[in-house]
Design an enzyme around this catalytic site. Structure first.
Site, mmCIF file in Angstrom:
data_model
loop_
_atom_site.group_PDB
_atom_site.id
_atom_site.type_symbol
_atom_site.label_atom_id
_atom_site.label_comp_id
_atom_site.label_asym_id
_atom_site.label_seq_id
_atom_site.Cartn_x
_atom_site.Cartn_y
_atom_site.Cartn_z
ATOM 1 N N TYR A 159 0.904 -1.521 -0.065
ATOM 2 C CA TYR A 159 0.123 0.016 0.317
ATOM 3 C C TYR A 159 0.668 1.070 0.269
ATOM 4 O O TYR A 159 0.463 2.212 -0.774
ATOM 5 C CB TYR A 159 -0.948 -0.253 0.960
ATOM 6 N N PHE A 191 -7.596 21.734 -24.501
ATOM 7 C CA PHE A 191 -7.550 20.275 -24.610
ATOM 8 C C PHE A 191 -8.672 20.785 -23.935
ATOM 9 O O PHE A 191 -9.384 21.024 -22.855
ATOM 10 C CB PHE A 191 -6.061 19.596 -24.531
ATOM 11 N N THR A 192 -9.714 19.749 -24.421
ATOM 12 C CA THR A 192 -10.576 19.058 -23.787
ATOM 13 C C THR A 192 -10.958 18.821 -22.899
ATOM 14 O O THR A 192 -12.026 19.317 -21.279
ATOM 15 C CB THR A 192 -11.648 17.753 -24.440
ATOM 16 N N ASP A 235 2.069 20.766 -20.103
ATOM 17 C CA ASP A 235 1.088 19.925 -21.041
ATOM 18 C C ASP A 235 1.740 19.124 -21.753
ATOM 19 O O ASP A 235 2.109 19.188 -22.949
ATOM 20 C CB ASP A 235 -0.624 19.406 -21.104
ATOM 21 N N LYS A 273 -0.323 7.698 -23.618
ATOM 22 C CA LYS A 273 -0.128 8.610 -24.502
ATOM 23 C C LYS A 273 1.387 8.331 -25.050
ATOM 24 O O LYS A 273 1.839 6.670 -25.356
ATOM 25 C CB LYS A 273 0.024 9.194 -25.467
ATOM 26 N N ARG A 315 -12.972 16.366 -33.121
ATOM 27 C CA ARG A 315 -11.642 17.328 -32.711
ATOM 28 C C ARG A 315 -12.473 18.709 -33.597
ATOM 29 O O ARG A 315 -11.555 19.468 -33.898
ATOM 30 C CB ARG A 315 -10.596 17.488 -32.936
ATOM 31 N N PHE A 332 -18.282 15.045 -25.993
ATOM 32 C CA PHE A 332 -18.200 14.390 -27.144
ATOM 33 C C PHE A 332 -17.680 12.945 -26.480
ATOM 34 O O PHE A 332 -18.252 12.191 -27.593
ATOM 35 C CB PHE A 332 -16.596 14.498 -27.861
HETATM 36 C C1 LIG Z 1 -5.466 12.413 -23.111
HETATM 37 C C2 LIG Z 1 -5.040 13.738 -23.175
HETATM 38 C C3 LIG Z 1 -5.319 14.539 -21.840
HETATM 39 C C4 LIG Z 1 -5.924 13.568 -20.801
HETATM 40 O O1 LIG Z 1 -5.275 12.549 -19.942
HETATM 41 P P1 LIG Z 1 -6.106 10.943 -19.848
HETATM 42 O O2 LIG Z 1 -5.207 10.003 -19.039
HETATM 43 O O3 LIG Z 1 -7.053 11.075 -21.173
HETATM 44 O O4 LIG Z 1 -6.896 11.338 -18.754
HETATM 45 C C5 LIG Z 1 -4.854 15.792 -21.279
HETATM 46 N N1 LIG Z 1 -3.735 16.479 -22.388
HETATM 47 C C6 LIG Z 1 -4.154 16.333 -23.167
HETATM 48 C C7 LIG Z 1 -2.580 16.612 -24.586
HETATM 49 C C8 LIG Z 1 -3.729 14.866 -23.742
HETATM 50 O O5 LIG Z 1 -4.185 14.098 -24.199
#
Ligand SMILES: *Cc1c(COP(=O)(O)O)cnc(C)c1O
Length: 404
Positions: A16, A68-69, A159, A202, A326, A393
């Protein structure tokens, strides 16, 4: 994931507190990105939640190179408003600027002057800007953003989700970096920030995970204080030990030049096939995906019939290939007026999973979309029949209209 990552998963230490996989992850982030402090989270949006809540006060602005969303949603939930300060070239699908992700320093400075520094929560810079078509930011631009923010004593948060792919483009296009290793490029990039959020799904080549990392002890203490409320203890943040091990190994693998070269060239291969078939795509071809310009693909549809969503559904119907809208659906509604926003870019993203497909899959994808392009005027638009409150979306539903 690679054999090395799968092997690492077998060494998951599910203690843990103080799992050794956490320390491997911490070390990997320190080595590859150069940050001192890290807070693990279940995925990128978990990190956004903690970071943006910590740094944003009600009524403040967050300038960013396009939105970004999930980032925009978390800034708004924290009481802030995201303002676009990307260069104009990014809004033009045909413009071939090699660093279309760059921050427009004049726009940024004007915004700071106009609102006053106390109204700016922090400056947010995305690497390899997703919504613009996977477009990179140059090292010079990062350096200039840092200098400008130093003048105004503002924090810079990246980011860094696609920072490794961004680093590849710096090496490819920016003078002086031709022979620099990706890790050295990454460490220099991150040195211009106070911290970052990161979605490991990613460039870290894993299926789940995220983190935030920082050079700043105060940001670290505050976000580490919040992680235990929302994610889990600060030594796992919602991830299993085995998942942290896969992220640690994936971060190192994803920053290898040979891997990135194969990766980005595969995306480019798909883009070039579509280009040869006259399908309108965003140029230059970006890092993680090829983006189709739905406004040019379906010019007979008004914006209110959601051309990009329509095209995405039509591609799926014709070929079984799942893509992502997008455009206006992703952009959502104006926070104050409640009206739909119709951004200049109305795109369909053909995102390529890493180390999954062969170039034959790329060929099949291109052929399917080129065939569809040849009968594009037979595709009717969509009507939205269900709209959730947040990030619509992901969950909205549509009905097909008939052609006029
Ligand atoms: C995917 C993504 C996020 C969010 O990450 P999650 O792991 O899907 O929660 C934030 N910023 C960018 C640029 C992304 O591509």
């Amino acid at each position: 994931m690679s054999d090395n990552q799968w092997a690492g998963m077998m060494l998951g230490d599910e203690a843990y507190a103080g799992s050794k996989n956490f320390y491997n992850l911490e070390k990997a982030i320190q080595d590859v990105l150069g940050y001192k402090y890290i807070v693990p989270t279940h995925q990128g949006r978990g990190a956004e939640h903690l970071m943006y809540k910590t740094l944003t006060k009600e009524g403040q602005y967050v300038p960013r190179n396009m939105y970004f969303t999930t980032s925009k949603a978390h800034v708004e939930l924290a009481g802030g408003l995201m303002i676009d300060v990307i260069i104009d070239e990014a809004h033009d699908p045909e413009n071939e600027h090699p660093f279309k992700g760059n921050v427009d320093l004049k726009k940024l400075e004007n915004l700071i002057q106009e609102k006053g520094t106390e109204k700016i929560a922090f400056v947010n810079v995305e690497m390899d800007v997703n919504m613009a078509g996977g477009q990179p930011v140059s090292m010079q631009n990062l350096r200039e953003v840092r200098d400008l923010c130093n003048q105004f004593k503002l924090k810079v948060i990246f980011d860094a989700t696609r920072s490794s792919e961004n680093a590849y483009f710096i090496r490819e296009h920016e003078k002086g970096y031709e022979d620099t290793s990706i890790v050295d490029i990454l460490r220099e990039m991150m040195s211009y920030s106070d911290g970052c959020i990161y979605s490991s799904k990613k460039d870290c080549l894993v299926n789940i995970g995220g983190f935030l990392a920082t050079h700043d002890k105060e940001i670290f203490e505050k976000t580490r204080g919040l992680v235990v409320i929302y994610e889990g203890l600060h030594s796992y943040g919602g991830m299993a030990g085995r998942d942290m091990e896969a992220v640690a190994r994936g971060l190192r693998e994803g920053a290898q030049y040979e891997y990135l070269k194969y990766r980005i060239n595969q995306v480019r291969y798909l883009g070039e096939l579509l280009n040869e078939g006259n399908v309108p795509i965003v140029k230059p071809i970006g890092g993680h995906a090829v983006f189709v310009n739905a406004l040019k693909f379906l010019p007979h549809l008004p914006r209110e019939q959601w051309p990009a969503q329509t095209l995405s559904a039509a591609i799926y119907e014709a070929s079984g290939i799942r893509t992502m809208e997008r455009g206006a659906i992703s952009k959502g509604r104006d926070k104050n007026t409640g009206e739909n926003i119709f951004p200049k870019l109305e795109l369909v993203r053909l995102t390529i999973p890493r180390r999954v497909y062969t170039n034959t899959h790329m060929k099949y994808t291109a052929e399917s979309i080129i065939n569809l392009y040849e009968k594009r005027d037979t595709i009717p638009g969509l009507k939205m029949v269900f709209e959730p409150e947040y990030l619509r979306f992901f969950q909205s539903r549509f009905e097909q209209l008939s052609l006029p």
